[in-house]
Design an enzyme around this catalytic site. Sequence first.
Site, mmCIF file in Angstrom:
data_model
loop_
_atom_site.group_PDB
_atom_site.id
_atom_site.type_symbol
_atom_site.label_atom_id
_atom_site.label_comp_id
_atom_site.label_asym_id
_atom_site.label_seq_id
_atom_site.Cartn_x
_atom_site.Cartn_y
_atom_site.Cartn_z
ATOM 1 N N VAL A 24 49.896 51.649 36.092
ATOM 2 C CA VAL A 24 48.556 51.226 36.492
ATOM 3 C C VAL A 24 48.209 51.736 37.886
ATOM 4 O O VAL A 24 47.180 52.366 38.109
ATOM 5 C CB VAL A 24 48.438 49.685 36.446
ATOM 6 C CG1 VAL A 24 47.115 49.231 37.039
ATOM 7 C CG2 VAL A 24 48.575 49.188 35.020
ATOM 8 N N ASP A 42 55.121 51.823 47.439
ATOM 9 C CA ASP A 42 56.023 51.188 46.468
ATOM 10 C C ASP A 42 57.350 50.926 47.166
ATOM 11 O O ASP A 42 57.765 51.706 48.029
ATOM 12 C CB ASP A 42 56.232 52.081 45.237
ATOM 13 C CG ASP A 42 56.702 51.297 44.029
ATOM 14 O OD1 ASP A 42 55.899 51.087 43.098
ATOM 15 O OD2 ASP A 42 57.891 50.878 44.005
ATOM 16 N N THR A 92 53.489 41.869 36.152
ATOM 17 C CA THR A 92 53.693 40.421 36.073
ATOM 18 C C THR A 92 54.382 40.127 34.741
ATOM 19 O O THR A 92 53.720 39.881 33.736
ATOM 20 C CB THR A 92 52.353 39.660 36.175
ATOM 21 O OG1 THR A 92 51.344 40.338 35.407
ATOM 22 C CG2 THR A 92 51.891 39.567 37.605
ATOM 23 N N THR A 127 47.912 41.232 36.123
ATOM 24 C CA THR A 127 47.472 40.246 35.146
ATOM 25 C C THR A 127 48.111 38.888 35.448
ATOM 26 O O THR A 127 49.331 38.776 35.509
ATOM 27 C CB THR A 127 47.852 40.680 33.722
ATOM 28 O OG1 THR A 127 47.288 41.966 33.463
ATOM 29 C CG2 THR A 127 47.344 39.684 32.706
ATOM 30 N N CYS A 267 51.714 44.312 28.359
ATOM 31 C CA CYS A 267 50.395 43.643 28.312
ATOM 32 C C CYS A 267 50.297 42.708 27.115
ATOM 33 O O CYS A 267 50.415 41.499 27.259
ATOM 34 C CB CYS A 267 49.281 44.695 28.263
ATOM 35 S SG CYS A 267 48.979 45.517 29.831
ATOM 36 N N ARG A 338 59.459 49.176 28.644
ATOM 37 C CA ARG A 338 59.435 47.765 29.033
ATOM 38 C C ARG A 338 59.031 46.874 27.863
ATOM 39 O O ARG A 338 58.037 47.114 27.208
ATOM 40 C CB ARG A 338 58.466 47.547 30.201
ATOM 41 C CG ARG A 338 58.968 48.071 31.535
ATOM 42 C CD ARG A 338 57.931 47.850 32.613
ATOM 43 N NE ARG A 338 56.722 48.621 32.377
ATOM 44 C CZ ARG A 338 55.607 48.481 33.090
ATOM 45 N NH1 ARG A 338 55.537 47.575 34.044
ATOM 46 N NH2 ARG A 338 54.547 49.238 32.830
#
Length: 442
Positions: A24, A42, A92, A127, A267, A338
Amino acid sequence: MSLEVVNGIKAKKDYVAVVGLGYVGLPIAVAFAEKFKTLGFDINQEKIDTYKQGIDPTHEIGDEKIQSSTLEFTTDPARLQAAKMIIIAVPTPINGDKTPDLSPVVDASQIVGKNLLKGSIVVFESTVYPGVTEDICIPILEAESGLCCGQDFKVGYSPERINPGDKVHRLDNITKIVSGIDEETLEEIAAMYEQIIHAGVYKAPSIKVAEAAKLSENAQRDINIAFMNELAMAFDRMGINTKDVIDAMNTKWNALGFYPGLVGGHCIGIDPYYFIYQAEVLGYHSEIIAAGRKVNDGMATFIAHKVIKKMIQAGKNINESNIYVMGISFKEDCPDMRNSKAVELCKQLTGYGITVKVVDPVVDKTEYKRELNQELVEIKAVSNADCLIFLVGHQQFKDLGVAEIKRMFRKNENQSKHVIIDIKNVIESKELEAEIYSYWNL
């Protein structure tokens, strides 16, 4: 409206910074860097070094664009002090008990807070459930900076909507939801994103609305896929091909076009749990969203059992068979592993004592070996197979001809059938001989 922050960035007096350079954050940072002085921060030094070498392991931007970008990569949090707008785009995830793991966004808020200057705007893209930005993140920013939100700095929320691996729906052509703690902040944030989002922005009436919108759109998709998965499991027992049913159903103008499959990733497979958690905290037990999650979480087990059943019916000695899993990432043409349900399925088969070999032309070989402690197999190296399990619809798999797929199997020296499990309908089954191949799709 003065748009002081935006004007300062436009004049290249100040930086815009993006904290968290994953699937993202990286596209956002590169997009802003095309117009403004931009910092990409980062905490992962290895990741930053890779980007500095002009390599994009996410495949979202591409090596060439990384190499030509003016984006300044850094792991030094002090450099954030040069930015007047800081965008936090960290993941998240969820804990083992399916509750939200807010540690990445908390850690990022602490880093930003320590380097936050007066007059800045912090925008969260991660999120979260409604209330996290205002009830958790703002107090952290205030505590770390010694500043007062609303007076010394402002905060907004703009949920990410990037669809990894999608070459059609990109950052710039997806409407961006924006929100702020007040009208002035909302206008600043909207004006900033309008510089890179060609599709325009949607101004949500509050931060909580924007937070809830992101959870709702992903929960809706999760439920729709769960419905198709439930149909697939029922139709399998009825002896009906689910794809044939969907093809017929989709001739109606208001059919939604969803298909069954494994639902993983960072997501759709996670966000509904954020909704479920916060609803429970407030005394409401989710019925439909929780049921959708239960169905989708159970698909790996359903498919694992189907593999074993089909192998036995085909006369295979499972423990001595060559079983290849085709695709290990969470979705097609995306290297991200992931929360991949393909990984979960492999672990389930391994738990039965079954040895599986994995083929994935998209996933990074080094990352795969680090995560699963084994080597990926090249497509051209697949041979003497007894079973092929197509879990992910990578384009390179779809481009395989039936003749090439047949070549991958061992010569049929006994009376057992070769097994093909085709979750993503990669193969045209009509071109396979029924007496030699046992074909099953979801």
